[in-house]
Design an enzyme around this catalytic site. Sequence first.
Site, PDB file in Angstrom:
ATOM      1  N   LYS A 125       1.677   1.048 -11.170  1.00 16.60           N
ATOM      2  CA  LYS A 125       1.530   2.317 -10.453  1.00 16.60           C
ATOM      3  C   LYS A 125       2.705   2.484  -9.495  1.00 16.60           C
ATOM      4  CE  LYS A 125      -0.214   4.049  -6.771  1.00 16.60           C
ATOM      5  NZ  LYS A 125       0.675   5.240  -6.673  1.00 16.60           N
ATOM      6  N   GLY A 175      -1.928  -2.700   2.708  1.00 18.76           N
ATOM      7  CA  GLY A 175      -2.192  -4.051   2.230  1.00 18.76           C
ATOM      8  C   GLY A 175      -3.537  -4.571   2.705  1.00 18.76           C
ATOM      9  N   GLY A 217       4.373  -2.817   0.080  1.00 19.81           N
ATOM     10  CA  GLY A 217       4.233  -1.585   0.848  1.00 19.81           C
ATOM     11  C   GLY A 217       3.867  -1.879   2.283  1.00 19.81           C
ATOM     12  N   SER A 218       3.122  -0.980   2.900  1.00 21.92           N
ATOM     13  CA  SER A 218       2.810  -1.092   4.322  1.00 21.92           C
ATOM     14  C   SER A 218       1.701  -2.104   4.582  1.00 21.92           C
ATOM     15  CB  SER A 218       2.389   0.280   4.874  1.00 21.92           C
ATOM     16  OG  SER A 218       1.099   0.629   4.390  1.00 21.92           O
ATOM     17  N   THR A 219       1.716  -2.662   5.772  1.00 25.21           N
ATOM     18  CA  THR A 219       0.677  -3.612   6.165  1.00 25.21           C
ATOM     19  C   THR A 219      -0.690  -2.941   6.192  1.00 25.21           C
ATOM     20  OG1 THR A 219       2.242  -4.945   7.424  1.00 25.21           O
ATOM     21  CG2 THR A 219      -0.077  -5.145   8.026  1.00 25.21           C
ATOM     22  N   GLU A 244       3.347  -8.042  -0.284  1.00 21.06           N
ATOM     23  CA  GLU A 244       4.594  -8.100   0.484  1.00 21.06           C
ATOM     24  C   GLU A 244       4.618  -6.854   1.337  1.00 21.06           C
ATOM     25  OE1 GLU A 244       7.800  -7.101   2.022  1.00 21.06           O
ATOM     26  OE2 GLU A 244       8.467  -6.650  -0.031  1.00 21.06           O
ATOM     27  N   GLU A 269       7.229  -1.060  12.969  1.00 24.08           N
ATOM     28  CA  GLU A 269       8.216  -0.832  11.920  1.00 24.08           C
ATOM     29  C   GLU A 269       8.536   0.661  11.847  1.00 24.08           C
ATOM     30  OE1 GLU A 269       9.022  -2.585   7.515  1.00 24.08           O
ATOM     31  OE2 GLU A 269       7.031  -1.717   7.835  1.00 24.08           O
ATOM     32  N   CYS A 281      12.160  -3.279   4.077  1.00 20.13           N
ATOM     33  CA  CYS A 281      11.173  -4.107   4.771  1.00 20.13           C
ATOM     34  C   CYS A 281      11.824  -5.265   5.521  1.00 20.13           C
ATOM     35  CB  CYS A 281      10.135  -4.620   3.784  1.00 20.13           C
ATOM     36  SG  CYS A 281      10.823  -5.483   2.365  1.00 20.13           S
TER      37      CYS A 281
END
Length: 495
Positions: free
Chosen positions: A189, A247, A242-244, A265, A398, A299
């Site tokens: 995806k 995640g 992607g983003s925390t 990650e 971030e 990142c």
Amino acid sequence: MTSLAHWQQRAAELKIEGRAFIDGAYVDAKSGATRATVNPADGVEIAQIASCGPEDAELAVQVARRTYESGVWSEMAPAERKKVLVRFADLIEQNLEEIALLESIDAGKPISDTLHVDVPSAVNTIRWNGEAIDKVYDEIAPTAEHELGLVTRMALGVVVAIVPWNFPLSTTAWKLGPSLAAGNSVILKPASNTPLTAIRLAGLAKEAGLPDGVLNVLPGPGGSLGSALALHMDVDCLTFTGSTEVGKTLTEYSGQSNLKRTFLELGGKSPNIVFADADLDKAAEAAALAIYYNQGETCTAGSRLLVEKSIADEFIAKVKAAAAVFKPGHPQDPATRMGALIDAAQLRTVEHYVAKGLEEGGELVCGGKTSAVADGGHYYEPTIIRNVKNSDTIAQEEIFGPVLAVIEFDGEDEAVQIANDSIYGLAAGIWTNNFGRAHRMAKKVRAGSVWVNNYFGGDITVPFGGFKQSGNGRDKSLHALDKYSELKSSWFDLS
């Protein structure tokens, strides 16, 4: 060197495929829904892309499961899987310019980077994993004479890979290389705003000889499509970059469903630490690259520049001079070093953080405003803010843009304390000519990748991933194969 006009003409001539890829064929979303993908350089629509939903996810999982259970790929000899993956890499390489252009117009990345970094990296990743798979041996345990203990590596089954918009092609290769090499069926995806190279790769994989149903590509929104895949009871593994925040949600989905293996990650706020005894000219050029490469949408960006106080003024001046090389330009201009931010929302995010940094006491050294490169585009100048405290918002959160926060320190202990004072632990840079200090700092800084007297170092042979809220698991290297494999112990009584 070709020109902006050349690449714009090439872009106008592209025949873009916008459908999903399921069971070896390009198909529309079951609902018939589409979504525009837009060129960040000028805001112009590139193409209408299938917008898949839960019903498409269900079909793709059924196809992937059936294909896996058939053994057409999962039980193929590793040497034969190798041949297919090497052909796949060769085909990507043969279509270098087309794929590089798709990546540039879709993500706002400079064409010089996609030509010379992104596509070659993807080729190398898939080829390396293909070449590696028939060289990874199973094990025989040290047993008594009348017993035999075997440890065998088996494919997990159905893998869902969700990849980001900042490095769509490179990250896709990081996921596809080891997961396919290990014998899994994969549902990819791509990010909803950067689907073009993923869709194109699916056709090349089929052309290379990958059996139908082994690789399926579903473009669509993360909310409905992504959650349907992550919650599916017949998905064995979920890999995400992607983003925390997302995640954490995907980890919850794993617990709510079948405890599918989930590795992530995620974000970073990486410290780039410069001591007074470093090669300051080399470090300054690297510091600019560390934050302005890929528009800062990286990142591992060295977004926190930690500088020893005794050299702060001198070094910041050098970084400011190096930043000038990254003046924003049109992504399809071969001379451009920094392209367009992904969309208007990301541009507003960058503006918000710069304002916040100055409000909290930071001093603007350069940049701090948008750049008028092309109407409808999203460009921001390379920005440096000094006099930042590590507790400030721009040092903790971030930004994902070309904004460098400069923090001064005295000595190793304070540098380590500042570097580790973050929820993230993805990467770090250390600049010193003191051999002992280099080793001490590399051990003490909590990050998955530590680069000494360089930044963005490493290749496919070393693992990549983070500590703390930067995620878990690892991409790249032979360690990635472990993430897409199950180990089975078989014990035989020979008496």
